[in-house]
Design an enzyme around this catalytic site. Structure first.
Site, short mmCIF file in Angstrom:
data_model
loop_
_atom_site.label_atom_id
_atom_site.label_comp_id
_atom_site.label_asym_id
_atom_site.label_seq_id
_atom_site.Cartn_x
_atom_site.Cartn_y
_atom_site.Cartn_z
N LYS A 1 0.83 -1.20 0.00
CA LYS A 1 0.00 0.00 0.00
C LYS A 1 0.87 1.26 0.00
CE LYS A 1 -3.78 -2.34 2.38
NZ LYS A 1 -4.55 -2.47 3.63
N ALA B 1 -0.67 0.95 5.87
CA ALA B 1 -0.89 0.10 7.04
C ALA B 1 -1.83 -1.04 6.66
CB ALA B 1 -1.48 0.91 8.19
N ASP B 2 -1.73 -2.12 7.42
CA ASP B 2 -2.64 -3.24 7.23
C ASP B 2 -2.84 -3.93 8.57
OD1 ASP B 2 -4.11 -4.78 5.11
OD2 ASP B 2 -3.05 -6.41 6.12
N THR B 3 -4.08 -4.33 8.82
CA THR B 3 -4.43 -4.99 10.08
C THR B 3 -5.03 -6.35 9.77
OG1 THR B 3 -4.78 -2.87 11.17
CG2 THR B 3 -5.77 -4.79 12.21
#
Length: 193
Positions: free
Chosen positions: A50, A67-69
């Protein structure tokens, strides 16, 4: 000022919370896990993808934050539910158990990608079928990893956490602040001195 490579209102609110000026530049990347990829590796790869997508397409040379969760249970990645049945299955698996939330952040500054990962253990109370149905009817779980949002009604299911609350929401603020500091970028606390 930085570019936030995300459309998430929660990430925007969290950056506001720590006094970071941002400009949104949502990106679209393929979020399919690779065969044999661990949840942590997937989260890191997605955050970097991203950030790079934002860096390559942003209209200005500002630093880019991605960001990634990921919600993980028994080594499985629980993504956003496809439909009600999928959400009920996820919530049923989470009921009465602990799971892991991995929140990766990537900051591209001067062409270099800096990364950090937050790992949080989240313990759910036992959920009844009525709890899960009412929660689905609220509309909240439709776009949330693991079919819940800790910052909303989903908080009623969380008995306790060990780790980063902001990481579970979607942007680990401690790790984000550390990356900003490492790159010589300012957050709200730096502006107080």
């Amino acid at each position: 000022m930085l570019i936030l490579a995300s459309a998430s209102p929660r990430r925007r609110e969290l950056l506001d919370q720590i006094g970071v000026a941002w400009r949104a530049h949502p990106v679209d990347v393929d979020e399919t896990p690779q065969a044999g990829e661990s949840p942590a590796d997937f989260a890191r790869r997605m955050a970097a993808a991203k950030a790079w997508a934002g860096y390559e397409s942003a209209p200005s040379p500002l630093p880019v934050l991605g960001a990634d969760t990921v919600v993980s249970l028994d080594g499985d990645i629980l993504g956003k539910p496809r439909d009600r049945e999928d959400a009920m299955a996820m919530l049923g698996r989470l009921s009465g158990r602990s799971h892991t939330v991995l929140s990766a952040v990537a900051l591209i500054h001067q062409g270099i990608c800096h990364q950090a990962l937050s790992t949080t253990r989240v313990c759910f109370r036992v959920l009844s079928p009525d709890d899960m149905s009412a929660y689905w009817a609220s509309g909240e779980p439709t776009d949330k990893a693991g079919a819940y949002g800790i910052q909303g009604l989903g908080a009623l299911f969380v008995a306790h956490i060990e780790g980063s609350y902001s990481g579970v929401v979607g942007l680990p603020l401690f790790e984000t602040g550390e990356l900003l500091h490492r790159c010589g970028l300012k957050s709200g606390i730096d502006n107080q001195t």
